[in-house]
Design an enzyme around this catalytic site. Structure first.
Site, PDB file in Angstrom:
ATOM      1  N   VAL A   1      19.735  24.845  33.096  1.00 19.40           N
ATOM      2  CA  VAL A   1      19.356  23.589  31.727  1.00 19.40           C
ATOM      3  C   VAL A   1      18.362  24.487  31.732  1.00 19.40           C
ATOM      4  O   VAL A   1      18.001  24.831  29.830  1.00 19.40           O
ATOM      5  CB  VAL A   1      18.436  22.530  32.696  1.00 19.40           C
ATOM      6  CG1 VAL A   1      17.318  21.797  32.246  1.00 19.40           C
ATOM      7  CG2 VAL A   1      19.256  21.654  33.768  1.00 19.40           C
TER       8      VAL A   1
ATOM      9  N   SER B   1      15.236  36.723  40.061  1.00 20.67           N
ATOM     10  CA  SER B   1      15.251  36.731  38.951  1.00 20.67           C
ATOM     11  C   SER B   1      14.206  37.601  38.521  1.00 20.67           C
ATOM     12  O   SER B   1      14.002  37.900  36.652  1.00 20.67           O
ATOM     13  CB  SER B   1      15.834  35.600  37.809  1.00 20.67           C
ATOM     14  OG  SER B   1      16.450  34.706  38.414  1.00 20.67           O
TER      15      SER B   1
ATOM     16  N   ARG C   1      10.001  11.283  40.436  1.00 23.30           N
ATOM     17  CA  ARG C   1      10.345  10.071  39.229  1.00 23.30           C
ATOM     18  C   ARG C   1      10.303   8.679  39.407  1.00 23.30           C
ATOM     19  O   ARG C   1      10.275   7.533  39.023  1.00 23.30           O
ATOM     20  CB  ARG C   1      12.764  10.562  39.395  1.00 23.30           C
ATOM     21  CG  ARG C   1      13.036  11.440  37.938  1.00 23.30           C
ATOM     22  CD  ARG C   1      14.454  11.715  37.932  1.00 23.30           C
ATOM     23  NE  ARG C   1      14.213  12.609  37.327  1.00 23.30           N
ATOM     24  CZ  ARG C   1      15.939  13.019  37.683  1.00 23.30           C
ATOM     25  NH1 ARG C   1      16.604  12.946  38.685  1.00 23.30           N
ATOM     26  NH2 ARG C   1      15.830  14.513  36.991  1.00 23.30           N
TER      27      ARG C   1
ATOM     28  N   CYS D   1      20.159  12.677  34.976  1.00 25.29           N
ATOM     29  CA  CYS D   1      21.123  12.723  33.880  1.00 25.29           C
ATOM     30  C   CYS D   1      21.851  11.504  33.695  1.00 25.29           C
ATOM     31  O   CYS D   1      22.827  11.812  31.756  1.00 25.29           O
ATOM     32  CB  CYS D   1      22.254  14.524  33.428  1.00 25.29           C
ATOM     33  SG  CYS D   1      22.482  14.802  35.024  1.00 25.29           S
TER      34      CYS D   1
ATOM     35  N   GLN E   1      31.455  11.674  35.630  1.00 22.91           N
ATOM     36  CA  GLN E   1      30.061  12.458  35.238  1.00 22.91           C
ATOM     37  C   GLN E   1      30.844  14.736  35.091  1.00 22.91           C
ATOM     38  O   GLN E   1      32.037  14.992  36.869  1.00 22.91           O
ATOM     39  CB  GLN E   1      29.544  13.099  36.745  1.00 22.91           C
ATOM     40  CG  GLN E   1      28.535  11.517  36.729  1.00 22.91           C
ATOM     41  CD  GLN E   1      27.911  11.728  38.348  1.00 22.91           C
ATOM     42  OE1 GLN E   1      27.070  10.322  38.056  1.00 22.91           O
ATOM     43  NE2 GLN E   1      27.460  12.435  38.800  1.00 22.91           N
TER      44      GLN E   1
ATOM     45  N   HIS F   1      28.662  14.278  30.180  1.00 27.80           N
ATOM     46  CA  HIS F   1      28.634  12.782  30.792  1.00 27.80           C
ATOM     47  C   HIS F   1      29.046  12.146  29.999  1.00 27.80           C
ATOM     48  O   HIS F   1      28.953  11.566  28.690  1.00 27.80           O
ATOM     49  CB  HIS F   1      27.675  12.261  31.574  1.00 27.80           C
ATOM     50  CG  HIS F   1      27.047  12.764  32.564  1.00 27.80           C
ATOM     51  ND1 HIS F   1      27.624  13.961  33.361  1.00 27.80           N
ATOM     52  CD2 HIS F   1      25.669  13.239  33.397  1.00 27.80           C
ATOM     53  CE1 HIS F   1      26.727  15.024  34.511  1.00 27.80           C
ATOM     54  NE2 HIS F   1      25.527  14.024  34.250  1.00 27.80           N
TER      55      HIS F   1
ATOM     56  N   ASN G   1      25.206  16.276  29.088  1.00 29.11           N
ATOM     57  CA  ASN G   1      23.996  16.185  30.837  1.00 29.11           C
ATOM     58  C   ASN G   1      23.353  17.496  30.542  1.00 29.11           C
ATOM     59  O   ASN G   1      22.083  16.692  30.872  1.00 29.11           O
ATOM     60  CB  ASN G   1      24.738  16.314  31.472  1.00 29.11           C
ATOM     61  CG  ASN G   1      25.887  17.748  31.807  1.00 29.11           C
ATOM     62  OD1 ASN G   1      26.951  17.707  31.161  1.00 29.11           O
ATOM     63  ND2 ASN G   1      25.469  18.675  32.765  1.00 29.11           N
TER      64      ASN G   1
HETATM   65  N1  NAP Z   1      22.036  20.416  35.224  1.00 26.08           N
HETATM   66  C1  NAP Z   1      22.060  19.376  34.677  1.00 26.08           C
HETATM   67  O1  NAP Z   1      22.799  18.700  33.758  1.00 26.08           O
HETATM   68  C2  NAP Z   1      20.672  18.626  34.683  1.00 26.08           C
HETATM   69  C3  NAP Z   1      20.508  17.662  34.642  1.00 26.08           C
HETATM   70  C4  NAP Z   1      19.413  16.928  34.272  1.00 26.08           C
HETATM   71  C5  NAP Z   1      18.641  17.714  35.424  1.00 26.08           C
HETATM   72  N2  NAP Z   1      19.014  18.653  36.021  1.00 26.08           N
HETATM   73  C6  NAP Z   1      17.807  18.816  36.819  1.00 26.08           C
HETATM   74  O2  NAP Z   1      17.427  20.189  36.672  1.00 26.08           O
HETATM   75  C7  NAP Z   1      17.311  20.595  37.842  1.00 26.08           C
HETATM   76  C8  NAP Z   1      17.245  22.508  37.606  1.00 26.08           C
HETATM   77  O3  NAP Z   1      18.922  22.025  37.609  1.00 26.08           O
HETATM   78  P1  NAP Z   1      19.976  23.341  36.821  1.00 26.08           P
HETATM   79  O4  NAP Z   1      21.291  22.514  36.704  1.00 26.08           O
HETATM   80  O5  NAP Z   1      19.241  23.949  36.028  1.00 26.08           O
HETATM   81  O6  NAP Z   1      19.674  23.964  38.215  1.00 26.08           O
HETATM   82  P2  NAP Z   1      20.271  25.421  38.706  1.00 26.08           P
HETATM   83  O7  NAP Z   1      21.223  26.142  37.315  1.00 26.08           O
HETATM   84  O8  NAP Z   1      20.768  25.679  39.665  1.00 26.08           O
HETATM   85  O9  NAP Z   1      19.206  26.569  37.777  1.00 26.08           O
HETATM   86  C9  NAP Z   1      18.123  26.380  38.217  1.00 26.08           C
HETATM   87  C10 NAP Z   1      16.836  26.871  38.314  1.00 26.08           C
HETATM   88  O10 NAP Z   1      15.779  27.187  39.046  1.00 26.08           O
HETATM   89  C11 NAP Z   1      15.324  28.259  39.645  1.00 26.08           C
HETATM   90  N3  NAP Z   1      14.758  28.199  41.022  1.00 26.08           N
HETATM   91  C12 NAP Z   1      15.572  28.412  42.332  1.00 26.08           C
HETATM   92  N4  NAP Z   1      14.775  28.257  42.975  1.00 26.08           N
HETATM   93  C13 NAP Z   1      13.675  28.428  42.908  1.00 26.08           C
HETATM   94  C14 NAP Z   1      12.661  29.276  43.773  1.00 26.08           C
HETATM   95  N5  NAP Z   1      12.102  28.858  44.840  1.00 26.08           N
HETATM   96  N6  NAP Z   1      11.324  29.506  42.394  1.00 26.08           N
HETATM   97  C15 NAP Z   1      11.135  29.303  41.503  1.00 26.08           C
HETATM   98  N7  NAP Z   1      12.570  29.063  41.074  1.00 26.08           N
HETATM   99  C16 NAP Z   1      13.688  28.582  41.982  1.00 26.08           C
HETATM  100  C17 NAP Z   1      16.462  29.283  39.528  1.00 26.08           C
HETATM  101  O11 NAP Z   1      16.649  30.972  39.603  1.00 26.08           O
HETATM  102  P3  NAP Z   1      16.865  31.895  39.328  1.00 26.08           P
HETATM  103  O12 NAP Z   1      17.855  31.590  38.603  1.00 26.08           O
HETATM  104  O13 NAP Z   1      16.233  32.500  39.917  1.00 26.08           O
HETATM  105  O14 NAP Z   1      17.517  31.220  41.046  1.00 26.08           O
HETATM  106  C18 NAP Z   1      16.969  28.839  38.366  1.00 26.08           C
HETATM  107  O15 NAP Z   1      15.949  29.229  36.862  1.00 26.08           O
HETATM  108  C19 NAP Z   1      17.433  20.735  39.004  1.00 26.08           C
HETATM  109  O16 NAP Z   1      16.743  19.929  40.077  1.00 26.08           O
HETATM  110  C20 NAP Z   1      18.569  19.306  38.078  1.00 26.08           C
HETATM  111  O17 NAP Z   1      18.220  18.127  39.196  1.00 26.08           O
HETATM  112  C21 NAP Z   1      19.967  18.923  35.935  1.00 26.08           C
END
Ligand code: NAP
Length: 357
Positions: free
Chosen positions: A20, A46, A108, A138, A165, A263, A336
């Site tokens: 995201v 990171s 939420r 999403c 999805q 989606h 999404n």
């Molecule tokens: N993907 C979707 O379609 C979608 C849609 C709606 C909502 N969401 C929600 O949006 C959020 C992010 O989703 P995503 O899909 O982008 O997940 P992701 O690809 O796994 O990315 C997670 C992000 O959070 C960071 N992070 C993880 N653990 C951390 C920690 N302990 N301290 C600081 N940063 C941390 C990661 O940093 P690093 O890279 O350094 O690990 C990365 O930047 C989630 O809550 C998800 O449920 C996602």
């Protein structure tokens, strides 16, 4: 941090390196230029990485108390992080006076945190007792602009939804797992004997309960004892909150399909007033955030492959229900990562900045 435009509000992006977060960094240069400093934050893993934002390189900071130094009233912090990270760190950002927009599930259902989709209930972002505004899941986000517009026209009483999805809803881990599985099954004569796909993919199915390549998985989230999944219940609860219809009848089945991004949902919506497809079309054509693409004979219909990388929710296959003059059926696709997450978060942040200006 990026270029110092210190008179304008600052934007901090926690989770800037994720699926995201990366999408948000692509979207920002296409949005109104309202931000001063843009600060990128992620996990310790990171820290020090350099990412492009608004055409400049910025260094990623580790998420610590110090990462919020200098932020205060008028600034916005986006949390695009797992729910437990948002729950732990959003209050740290609000304690500095910044407003938080959280895209995880952490807040939420908190009655003191508005759940906002700007096209439907942007007004709700103004009342935020905890200084936090949440964006929806999403699946909810993919349909809610269309459903909200139809509700405004005909008064919704019941909603039945099935999702198809994309793997990317499970973050980088989800899309990487699907790509890996697709490469394992590619070019093999699979699907002809029981267990073929399972044998090719092996035990490691990533964040999915079964192989997703050449397959579908009939739920997402955690399954409860009564058979409903946490994700299905979340979509139900979020729809009720955003539409402000606390007792709306909602039934959701979440299904994961082998699509990387985008989606799709089938929606059956029943209303207090009689509806027909022609009038519903007029409503959807005027609805913000919705594009009606519904001429299958001319090759015009939505697919997730076409929705990926775009902002709107694409609606097609709109029909009046055969056995119920009060109901409509349609198909909707949305990205999404964009409307489902990054775009919605950016839109909320812009609303807040507009209000504080
Ligand atoms: N993907 C979707 O379609 C979608 C849609 C709606 C909502 N969401 C929600 O949006 C959020 C992010 O989703 P995503 O899909 O982008 O997940 P992701 O690809 O796994 O990315 C997670 C992000 O959070 C960071 N992070 C993880 N653990 C951390 C920690 N302990 N301290 C600081 N940063 C941390 C990661 O940093 P690093 O890279 O350094 O690990 C990365 O930047 C989630 O809550 C998800 O449920 C996602």
């Amino acid at each position: 941090m990026t270029a110092n435009r210190s008179s304008a509000p600052a934007l901090a992006v926690v989770g800037a390196t994720g699926a995201v977060g990366s999408t948000l960094l692509q979207i920002l240069p296409t949005r109104a230029d309202v931000w001063g400093d843009i600060r990128l934050i992620a996990s310790q893993r990171s820290a020090g990485r350099r990412l492009a934002v608004r055409g400049e390189e910025a260094e990623v900071l580790a998420l610590t108390e110090d990462a919020f130094d200098g932020l205060g009233p008028g600034d916005v912090v986006l949390f695009l992080t797992p729910a437990e990270v948002s729950a732990r760190w959003a209050p740290v950002a609000t304690a500095r006076g910044a407003v938080v927009v959280d895209q995880s599930a952490a807040f939420r259902q908190d009655p003191e945190v508005p759940l906002v989709v700007p096209e439907v209930n942007g007004y709700a972002a103004r009342i935020r007792p905890r200084g936090i505004v949440a964006g929806p899941d999403c699946v909810t986000a993919a349909m809610i602009a269309a459903v909200g517009a139809l509700h405004a026209g005909f008064s919704l009483v019941e909603l039945t939804v099935s999702s198809y999805q994309a793997a990317g809803a499970a973050g980088r881990a989800g899309s990487q797992a699907l790509r890996r599985q697709l490469s394992l099954v590619a070019g093999t004569a699979l699907g002809e004997a029981p267990g073929d796909v399972r044998r090719a993919v092996g035990e490691d199915t990533g964040p999915f309960a079964a192989p997703l390549a050449l397959n579908v998985v009939p739920w997402s989230g955690d399954l409860r004892e009564d058979g409903w999944s946490s994700h299905e219940l979340a979509v139900r609860a979020e729809t009720r909150r955003i539409l402000d219809l606390a007792s709306l009848k909602v039934s959701v089945t979440c299904v994961q399909v082998p699509v990387v991004t985008g989606h799709s949902l089938t929606v059956r919506a029943r209303f207090e007033q009689r509806v027909d497809a022609r009038t519903a079309r007029e409503v959807l054509e005027a609805a913000p955030g919705v594009v009606l693409v519904d001429d299958p004979a001319a090759g015009e219909f939505p697919t997730p492959a076409d929705a990926a990388g775009t902002d709107p929710a694409w609606v097609g296959r709109l029909r009046g229900s055969l056995d119920d003059r009060y109901a409509l059926e349609f198909f909707v696709c949305a990205d999404n990562l964009r409307k489902g997450a990054a775009l919605n978060a950016a839109q909320i942040a812009e609303l807040i900045v507009g209000e504080l200006a």
